[in-house]
Design a protein around this motif. Sequence first.
Motif, PDB file in Angstrom:
ATOM      1  N   CYS A   1       0.844  -1.195   0.000  1.00  0.00           N
ATOM      2  CA  CYS A   1       0.000   0.000   0.000  1.00  0.00           C
ATOM      3  C   CYS A   1       0.880   1.245   0.000  1.00  0.00           C
ATOM      4  O   CYS A   1       1.792   1.381   0.821  1.00  0.00           O
ATOM      5  N   ALA A   2       0.623   2.147  -0.940  1.00  0.00           N
ATOM      6  CA  ALA A   2       1.392   3.380  -1.028  1.00  0.00           C
ATOM      7  C   ALA A   2       1.177   4.225   0.222  1.00  0.00           C
ATOM      8  O   ALA A   2       0.054   4.304   0.741  1.00  0.00           O
ATOM      9  N   PRO A   3       2.230   4.867   0.734  1.00  0.00           N
ATOM     10  CA  PRO A   3       2.071   5.706   1.937  1.00  0.00           C
ATOM     11  C   PRO A   3       0.988   6.758   1.775  1.00  0.00           C
ATOM     12  O   PRO A   3       0.244   7.043   2.736  1.00  0.00           O
ATOM     13  N   GLU A   4       0.865   7.332   0.579  1.00  0.00           N
ATOM     14  CA  GLU A   4      -0.161   8.347   0.348  1.00  0.00           C
ATOM     15  C   GLU A   4      -1.565   7.763   0.482  1.00  0.00           C
ATOM     16  O   GLU A   4      -2.474   8.403   1.028  1.00  0.00           O
ATOM     17  N   ALA A   5      -1.742   6.528  -0.020  1.00  0.00           N
ATOM     18  CA  ALA A   5      -3.043   5.872   0.102  1.00  0.00           C
ATOM     19  C   ALA A   5      -3.326   5.474   1.544  1.00  0.00           C
ATOM     20  O   ALA A   5      -4.446   5.616   2.046  1.00  0.00           O
ATOM     21  N   LEU A   6      -2.300   4.972   2.224  1.00  0.00           N
ATOM     22  CA  LEU A   6      -2.459   4.578   3.623  1.00  0.00           C
ATOM     23  C   LEU A   6      -2.853   5.766   4.490  1.00  0.00           C
ATOM     24  O   LEU A   6      -3.715   5.647   5.371  1.00  0.00           O
ATOM     25  N   ALA A   7      -2.258   6.916   4.220  1.00  0.00           N
ATOM     26  CA  ALA A   7      -2.582   8.115   4.996  1.00  0.00           C
ATOM     27  C   ALA A   7      -4.046   8.496   4.836  1.00  0.00           C
ATOM     28  O   ALA A   7      -4.717   8.896   5.793  1.00  0.00           O
ATOM     29  N   VAL A   8      -4.570   8.349   3.610  1.00  0.00           N
ATOM     30  CA  VAL A   8      -5.975   8.664   3.355  1.00  0.00           C
ATOM     31  C   VAL A   8      -6.883   7.663   4.070  1.00  0.00           C
ATOM     32  O   VAL A   8      -7.929   8.025   4.619  1.00  0.00           O
ATOM     33  N   VAL A   9      -6.490   6.395   4.074  1.00  0.00           N
ATOM     34  CA  VAL A   9      -7.270   5.369   4.776  1.00  0.00           C
ATOM     35  C   VAL A   9      -7.343   5.679   6.266  1.00  0.00           C
ATOM     36  O   VAL A   9      -8.423   5.650   6.878  1.00  0.00           O
ATOM     37  N   VAL A  10      -6.203   5.985   6.864  1.00  0.00           N
ATOM     38  CA  VAL A  10      -6.154   6.290   8.298  1.00  0.00           C
ATOM     39  C   VAL A  10      -6.986   7.528   8.615  1.00  0.00           C
ATOM     40  O   VAL A  10      -7.731   7.566   9.608  1.00  0.00           O
ATOM     41  N   GLU A  11      -6.880   8.533   7.762  1.00  0.00           N
ATOM     42  CA  GLU A  11      -7.656   9.761   7.971  1.00  0.00           C
ATOM     43  C   GLU A  11      -9.155   9.472   7.927  1.00  0.00           C
ATOM     44  O   GLU A  11      -9.922   9.975   8.760  1.00  0.00           O
ATOM     45  N   ALA A  12      -9.571   8.639   6.963  1.00  0.00           N
ATOM     46  CA  ALA A  12     -10.995   8.319   6.854  1.00  0.00           C
ATOM     47  C   ALA A  12     -11.477   7.499   8.045  1.00  0.00           C
ATOM     48  O   ALA A  12     -12.583   7.715   8.554  1.00  0.00           O
ATOM     49  N   LEU A  13     -10.650   6.568   8.505  1.00  0.00           N
ATOM     50  CA  LEU A  13     -11.029   5.753   9.659  1.00  0.00           C
ATOM     51  C   LEU A  13     -11.076   6.593  10.932  1.00  0.00           C
ATOM     52  O   LEU A  13     -11.877   6.334  11.831  1.00  0.00           O
TER      53      LEU A  13
ATOM     54  N   ALA B   1     -13.227   3.983   4.076  1.00  0.00           N
ATOM     55  CA  ALA B   1     -11.776   4.128   4.158  1.00  0.00           C
ATOM     56  C   ALA B   1     -11.072   3.434   3.003  1.00  0.00           C
ATOM     57  O   ALA B   1     -10.140   3.976   2.398  1.00  0.00           O
ATOM     58  N   GLY B   2     -11.505   2.211   2.699  1.00  0.00           N
ATOM     59  CA  GLY B   2     -10.900   1.477   1.588  1.00  0.00           C
ATOM     60  C   GLY B   2     -11.107   2.176   0.260  1.00  0.00           C
ATOM     61  O   GLY B   2     -10.198   2.254  -0.576  1.00  0.00           O
ATOM     62  N   ILE B   3     -12.304   2.681   0.046  1.00  0.00           N
ATOM     63  CA  ILE B   3     -12.618   3.393  -1.190  1.00  0.00           C
ATOM     64  C   ILE B   3     -11.776   4.661  -1.303  1.00  0.00           C
ATOM     65  O   ILE B   3     -11.262   4.993  -2.380  1.00  0.00           O
ATOM     66  N   ALA B   4     -11.620   5.359  -0.184  1.00  0.00           N
ATOM     67  CA  ALA B   4     -10.782   6.563  -0.188  1.00  0.00           C
ATOM     68  C   ALA B   4      -9.352   6.219  -0.571  1.00  0.00           C
ATOM     69  O   ALA B   4      -8.705   6.926  -1.368  1.00  0.00           O
ATOM     70  N   GLY B   5      -8.831   5.119  -0.020  1.00  0.00           N
ATOM     71  CA  GLY B   5      -7.483   4.683  -0.362  1.00  0.00           C
ATOM     72  C   GLY B   5      -7.355   4.271  -1.811  1.00  0.00           C
ATOM     73  O   GLY B   5      -6.331   4.520  -2.454  1.00  0.00           O
ATOM     74  N   MET B   6      -8.401   3.645  -2.342  1.00  0.00           N
ATOM     75  CA  MET B   6      -8.388   3.248  -3.749  1.00  0.00           C
ATOM     76  C   MET B   6      -8.286   4.459  -4.661  1.00  0.00           C
ATOM     77  O   MET B   6      -7.498   4.486  -5.609  1.00  0.00           O
ATOM     78  N   GLY B   7      -9.099   5.466  -4.379  1.00  0.00           N
ATOM     79  CA  GLY B   7      -9.065   6.675  -5.200  1.00  0.00           C
ATOM     80  C   GLY B   7      -7.706   7.348  -5.172  1.00  0.00           C
ATOM     81  O   GLY B   7      -7.165   7.745  -6.208  1.00  0.00           O
ATOM     82  N   ALA B   8      -7.130   7.457  -3.970  1.00  0.00           N
ATOM     83  CA  ALA B   8      -5.830   8.107  -3.832  1.00  0.00           C
ATOM     84  C   ALA B   8      -4.739   7.312  -4.534  1.00  0.00           C
ATOM     85  O   ALA B   8      -3.864   7.888  -5.207  1.00  0.00           O
ATOM     86  N   ALA B   9      -4.775   5.990  -4.392  1.00  0.00           N
ATOM     87  CA  ALA B   9      -3.743   5.149  -5.002  1.00  0.00           C
ATOM     88  C   ALA B   9      -3.795   5.197  -6.518  1.00  0.00           C
ATOM     89  O   ALA B   9      -2.757   5.263  -7.192  1.00  0.00           O
ATOM     90  N   LEU B  10      -5.005   5.174  -7.072  1.00  0.00           N
ATOM     91  CA  LEU B  10      -5.122   5.178  -8.536  1.00  0.00           C
ATOM     92  C   LEU B  10      -4.741   6.534  -9.110  1.00  0.00           C
ATOM     93  O   LEU B  10      -4.084   6.620 -10.155  1.00  0.00           O
TER      94      LEU B  10
END
Length: 413
Positions: free
Chosen positions: A26-38, A254-263
């Motif tokens: 998981c990219a750090p940028e995507a992980l950060a978005v996941v944590v923020e959403a959670l 959270a997962g969806i947010a991470g998906m958007g950021a990663a893509l």
Amino acid sequence: MENRSNGGFQPSEKIVYLDNAATTPCAPEALAVVVEALSGACGNPSSHYSIGYEAKEILDRARAQVAAAIHASPAEIFFTGCGSEADNWAVKGSALTKARQNKRHLITSAFEHHAVLHSMRALERMGFEVTYLPVSPEGYVRPEDLEAAIRPDTALVSIMMANNEIGTIQPIKELAEIAHKHGVWFHTDAVQAVGAIPVDVQELGVDLLSMSAHKFNGPKGVGALYCRKGVWPQNLIDGGGQESRHRAGTENVAGIAGMGAALELAVSHLEERMAHETQLRDYVIDRVLSSIPEARLNGGRAPRLPGNVNLSFPGLEGETILLDLDMHGICASTGSACNSDSLDPSHVLQSIGVPEEIGHGSMRFTFGPQNTMEEAKYLCDVLEEVIPRRRAMSCMWLQGQNTARQFSRKGEK
């Protein structure tokens, strides 16, 4: 990276991860978005109060990010739990929709991912008829074979954009045009393609497209199905009104947010990533084929996913090579991770004519943006030590060298 003692390789303290087709870190940028959403948006996105609206805004932003990455409209993106769910929905939902028009014939290829193949088998048990198109020895679906297979009662064509084991990229635009000429919906499993190569649904002309976040450095447990406006496969999951009443269940915000950021991140660096992975891929292919006798590349050189290397080492079992590589800190696979518990030869390699005894000695190495040329060279160093040593102990190799030589590194029999 290399650790030699007494003339041999010793276990490496560093992990060299070369199984990006199975999953990606998981990219750090995507992980950060996941944590923020959670941590923040704890409301249900269907709820009508402030923290619910906040969660809904996160969904809307991710939907727009995913849509932009494949040149779709946000209204055409529907989030799922994974790529397999998206494939199941596309195939089964389309079949059930079209059955109401007395169209009960489906077309796919012989080397699809099992999410598609097993969906097709399930539909056969329900009375649908399925045509499985052959694949060329280089690993490509031939447009003329699709043209010949379409019938008046054909409901759907489903052909993957890039094969998950051998990395060959299919002529999706041409195949979709053939399907549409006959009024047939076209689905592509693009799980291996999205985030790895350019994907433009407008240019491709597909009706349905599946993707999965963990293949492009997003979180696991979330995917999406693109449905072109006006194309509505029957719902696979019924319940509430989520995803515009087409996929029930409270969304994985959270997962969806991470998906958007990663893509979004993946496509913003796509050309650079493709060039880097292609360099590593070609180095390994060229060096192994020139240094290890009877090694064979499975699938054509081009068009091929930038990071995919699939090689056969006749005379050995892939599981043996896998264990040796693991001892040296290298993570790879013998094929699809979704079928890793099976000892049966790969259906993908069988579909391109690889003999069973050679298919058993196949390995898949898949590079990602985090891999380096140092790691590619280390892989080759280890293979050049492991393969000859194991062959010297292999009855299969001593007895089967003629078969291996007949099935040369160029794939000529």
